[in-house]
Design an enzyme around this catalytic site. Structure first.
Site, PDB file in Angstrom:
ATOM      1  N   ARG A 179       0.832   6.508   2.034  1.00 19.09           N
ATOM      2  CA  ARG A 179       1.506   7.499   1.974  1.00 19.09           C
ATOM      3  C   ARG A 179       2.958   7.288   2.924  1.00 19.09           C
ATOM      4  O   ARG A 179       3.323   8.365   3.660  1.00 19.09           O
ATOM      5  CB  ARG A 179       1.025   8.996   2.602  1.00 19.09           C
ATOM      6  CG  ARG A 179      -0.181   9.294   1.636  1.00 19.09           C
ATOM      7  CD  ARG A 179       0.489   9.901   0.234  1.00 19.09           C
ATOM      8  NE  ARG A 179      -0.591  10.165  -0.813  1.00 19.09           N
ATOM      9  CZ  ARG A 179      -1.238   9.211  -1.850  1.00 19.09           C
ATOM     10  NH1 ARG A 179      -0.726   8.049  -1.604  1.00 19.09           N
ATOM     11  NH2 ARG A 179      -2.174   9.754  -2.301  1.00 19.09           N
ATOM     12  N   SER A 228      -2.813  17.647  -1.867  1.00 21.23           N
ATOM     13  CA  SER A 228      -3.804  17.222  -0.842  1.00 21.23           C
ATOM     14  C   SER A 228      -2.999  17.622   0.547  1.00 21.23           C
ATOM     15  O   SER A 228      -1.899  17.636   0.708  1.00 21.23           O
ATOM     16  CB  SER A 228      -4.096  15.867  -0.874  1.00 21.23           C
ATOM     17  OG  SER A 228      -4.865  15.350  -1.846  1.00 21.23           O
ATOM     18  N   GLU A 298      -0.790  15.477   5.556  1.00 23.53           N
ATOM     19  CA  GLU A 298       0.182  14.859   4.565  1.00 23.53           C
ATOM     20  C   GLU A 298       1.298  15.952   4.294  1.00 23.53           C
ATOM     21  O   GLU A 298       2.368  15.216   3.846  1.00 23.53           O
ATOM     22  CB  GLU A 298      -0.542  14.471   3.247  1.00 23.53           C
ATOM     23  CG  GLU A 298       0.098  13.907   2.298  1.00 23.53           C
ATOM     24  CD  GLU A 298      -0.863  13.186   1.022  1.00 23.53           C
ATOM     25  OE1 GLU A 298      -0.520  13.530  -0.111  1.00 23.53           O
ATOM     26  OE2 GLU A 298      -1.824  12.806   1.302  1.00 23.53           O
TER      27      GLU A 298
END
Length: 305
Positions: A179, A228, A298
């Protein structure tokens, strides 16, 4: 007034004042942003960014709003949409070592890139099927799944640097990880070049259907969400920790931890940003209290200090 006077005479920039961010996020929450700007071309974008830097005005670059949580009270900032100035997909020809090159603007929806590849029988990016968002956002956070990330097929990224100069960043100059792509802070992503290869539309459709069927089975796609919420901690899965803590179905107002996927918070129709943030805080507290693990978010919480 300072913001209005600074922006009103900019060429080729469409301005919308006090625009509700709830219409520009996949969570469907958020109060008004002071100004929503849509530059019509790359030069207009560069001029706009320069003006905002000169006046030290806060700025947010909005893609599909699939990875952000804006506050209910709104933001005194300029939000920039890139779908007009940096939209579209081009086929650039053949790669030196085989395959083809395509270029996608930062404001292009990932789903449109996938559709383009299917129509033109080009494979290599289908693992991104079903990921909401735009090319720009996906490049910034190295979006992906267990099947692969957007970096896998990347050749280079085009950015406007902190001085408004257009630069090309090759894949070799990036530091991709989970990420994270490693793009220099202060840069604005305007597009990316990808290597694909000739394939079969029938096989691509079958592969994408398999990916989407798996998503529908495991993810609550029928509710507004941001996907998420937390990154997976080393050696573990965020959803497993949340499930072990018995938090599935925990709800504040209209915000609920999904019973289908514990790392998703869904908006059941009347959630506020405050509701969602309270659920996030509950998860963080319980996971640390139960397992000693500090989950890393996230999603980006806008307006947070």
């Amino acid at each position: 007034m300072r913001m209005k006077s600074a922006l009103k005479n900019l060429p080729d920039v469409e301005l919308s004042w006090d625009e509700a961010l709830s219409g520009h996020t996949t969570f469907r929450v958020g109060g008004p942003v002071r100004c929503l700007a849509r530059p019509r071309n790359e030069r207009a974008l560069s001029i706009l960014l320069g003006q905002l830097r000169e006046l030290d005005l806060p700025v947010i670059v909005l893609g599909a709003g699939s990875n952000i949580l804006p506050p209910d009270q709104g933001l005194d900032a300029v939000a920039i949409k890139l779908n007009v100035c940096c939209g579209g997909i081009l086929r650039l020809g053949e790669a030196q070592d085989g395959g083809s090159l395509i270029y996608a603007g930062a404001g292009t929806a990932l789903r449109d890139v996938i559709r383009y590849c299917v129509r033109n029988e080009l494979e290599g990016l289908e693992t991104l099927a079903g990921i909401p968002g735009t090319v720009g956002g996906a490049l910034i956070m190295n979006a992906g799944t267990a099947l692969g990330t957007i970096y896998d097929g990347l050749i280079h990224i085009d950015v406007l640097d902190s001085n408004g100069v257009r630069r090309q960043v090759s894949r070799e100059d990036l530091r991709p990880s989970y990420r994270f792509m490693g793009i220099t802070e202060g840069s604005t992503v305007i597009g990316g070049c990808f290597k694909v290869r000739q394939g079969s539309s029938a096989e691509l459709r079958a592969r994408i259907k398999e990916i989407m069927d798996r998503r529908k089975k495991n993810q609550p796609l029928n509710f507004p969400s941001a996907g998420s919420i937390f990154k997976n901690p080393p050696g573990n899965s965020a959803w497993q920790l949340i499930e072990k803590a018995g938090l599935k179905g925990f709800r504040v107002g209209g915000a609920e931890i999904s019973k289908k996927h514990a790392n998703w918070i869904i908006n059941r129709g009347n959630a506020s940003s405050a509701d969602i943030l309270e659920v996030i805080g509950k998860i963080e507290k319980e996971i640390f209290g139960n397992f000693g693990v500090r989950l890393e978010r996230e999603i980006r919480i806008l307006g947070a200090s």
